[in-house]
Scaffold this active site. Sequence first.
Site, PDB file in Angstrom:
ATOM      1  N   GLU A  39       4.033   2.407  10.731  1.00  0.00           N
ATOM      2  CA  GLU A  39       3.477   3.749  10.630  1.00  0.00           C
ATOM      3  C   GLU A  39       3.150   4.351  12.006  1.00  0.00           C
ATOM      4  O   GLU A  39       2.868   5.540  12.106  1.00  0.00           O
ATOM      5  CB  GLU A  39       2.187   3.729   9.791  1.00  0.00           C
ATOM      6  CG  GLU A  39       2.423   3.374   8.334  1.00  0.00           C
ATOM      7  CD  GLU A  39       1.137   3.327   7.544  1.00  0.00           C
ATOM      8  OE1 GLU A  39       1.048   4.060   6.536  1.00  0.00           O
ATOM      9  OE2 GLU A  39       0.223   2.552   7.918  1.00  0.00           O
ATOM     10  N   TYR A  69      -9.607  31.122   3.952  1.00  0.00           N
ATOM     11  CA  TYR A  69      -8.767  29.951   3.719  1.00  0.00           C
ATOM     12  C   TYR A  69      -7.733  29.761   4.821  1.00  0.00           C
ATOM     13  O   TYR A  69      -7.357  28.640   5.134  1.00  0.00           O
ATOM     14  CB  TYR A  69      -8.121  29.959   2.332  1.00  0.00           C
ATOM     15  CG  TYR A  69      -7.467  31.266   1.939  1.00  0.00           C
ATOM     16  CD1 TYR A  69      -6.208  31.618   2.403  1.00  0.00           C
ATOM     17  CD2 TYR A  69      -8.125  32.141   1.086  1.00  0.00           C
ATOM     18  CE1 TYR A  69      -5.623  32.810   2.036  1.00  0.00           C
ATOM     19  CE2 TYR A  69      -7.539  33.341   0.711  1.00  0.00           C
ATOM     20  CZ  TYR A  69      -6.288  33.664   1.186  1.00  0.00           C
ATOM     21  OH  TYR A  69      -5.707  34.850   0.828  1.00  0.00           O
ATOM     22  N   VAL A  88      -6.720   7.510   6.334  1.00  0.00           N
ATOM     23  CA  VAL A  88      -6.853   8.789   5.643  1.00  0.00           C
ATOM     24  C   VAL A  88      -8.331   9.135   5.469  1.00  0.00           C
ATOM     25  O   VAL A  88      -8.708  10.311   5.443  1.00  0.00           O
ATOM     26  CB  VAL A  88      -6.111   8.815   4.284  1.00  0.00           C
ATOM     27  CG1 VAL A  88      -4.608   8.770   4.482  1.00  0.00           C
ATOM     28  CG2 VAL A  88      -6.580   7.728   3.355  1.00  0.00           C
ATOM     29  N   GLU A  89      -9.175   8.117   5.367  1.00  0.00           N
ATOM     30  CA  GLU A  89     -10.615   8.344   5.248  1.00  0.00           C
ATOM     31  C   GLU A  89     -11.153   9.087   6.474  1.00  0.00           C
ATOM     32  O   GLU A  89     -11.980  10.003   6.345  1.00  0.00           O
ATOM     33  CB  GLU A  89     -11.363   7.018   5.070  1.00  0.00           C
ATOM     34  CG  GLU A  89     -11.132   6.344   3.735  1.00  0.00           C
ATOM     35  CD  GLU A  89      -9.872   5.490   3.643  1.00  0.00           C
ATOM     36  OE1 GLU A  89      -9.695   4.808   2.615  1.00  0.00           O
ATOM     37  OE2 GLU A  89      -9.037   5.504   4.586  1.00  0.00           O
ATOM     38  N   LYS A 114      -1.246  10.248   1.166  1.00  0.00           N
ATOM     39  CA  LYS A 114      -0.002   9.881   1.840  1.00  0.00           C
ATOM     40  C   LYS A 114       1.068   9.827   0.758  1.00  0.00           C
ATOM     41  O   LYS A 114       0.875   9.221  -0.289  1.00  0.00           O
ATOM     42  CB  LYS A 114      -0.168   8.524   2.524  1.00  0.00           C
ATOM     43  CG  LYS A 114      -1.156   8.593   3.689  1.00  0.00           C
ATOM     44  CD  LYS A 114      -1.607   7.233   4.159  1.00  0.00           C
ATOM     45  CE  LYS A 114      -0.579   6.553   5.007  1.00  0.00           C
ATOM     46  NZ  LYS A 114      -1.097   5.283   5.581  1.00  0.00           N
TER      47      LYS A 114
END
Length: 135
Positions: A39, A69, A88-89, A114
């Site tokens: 990755e 937005y 991702v956290e 993901k």
Amino acid sequence: MSQPDNVTPLKIANAERAIRHVFVRDLLLDAHIGVYKDEKGRTQPIRVNVDLTVAEAAHGDDLRNVVCYATVVGNIRAIVEEGHLNLVETLAERIAASCLGDERVQVARVRVEKLAVIPEASSVGVEIERTRHRS
């Protein structure tokens, strides 16, 4: 079409409490993210969803008076473009913190997925909810 049992419906907008719901749905980006060797050094597709609980005020049809937005999306893109993140956290926490940087935002719910990690799954990821701390 019925809703799956494991999904909690969102009821954010609330007239009695003068709460507005601002959201971003299915923002697709390429991110440098992941802890595994394969990755690193490449991007992979992610999907971001954001739900914001916003203290409503009379807006007078003026963009300066609302949580925009487009600004939320621009901030998310900037965070993703800062460079590689392992988790991702971590990305979700940074997005939530960015949203809560606007004093009108009371609660930020962020989901980061993901999309190409586990072949048998359409996505994997995390959803968090953060609340503005009151002093």
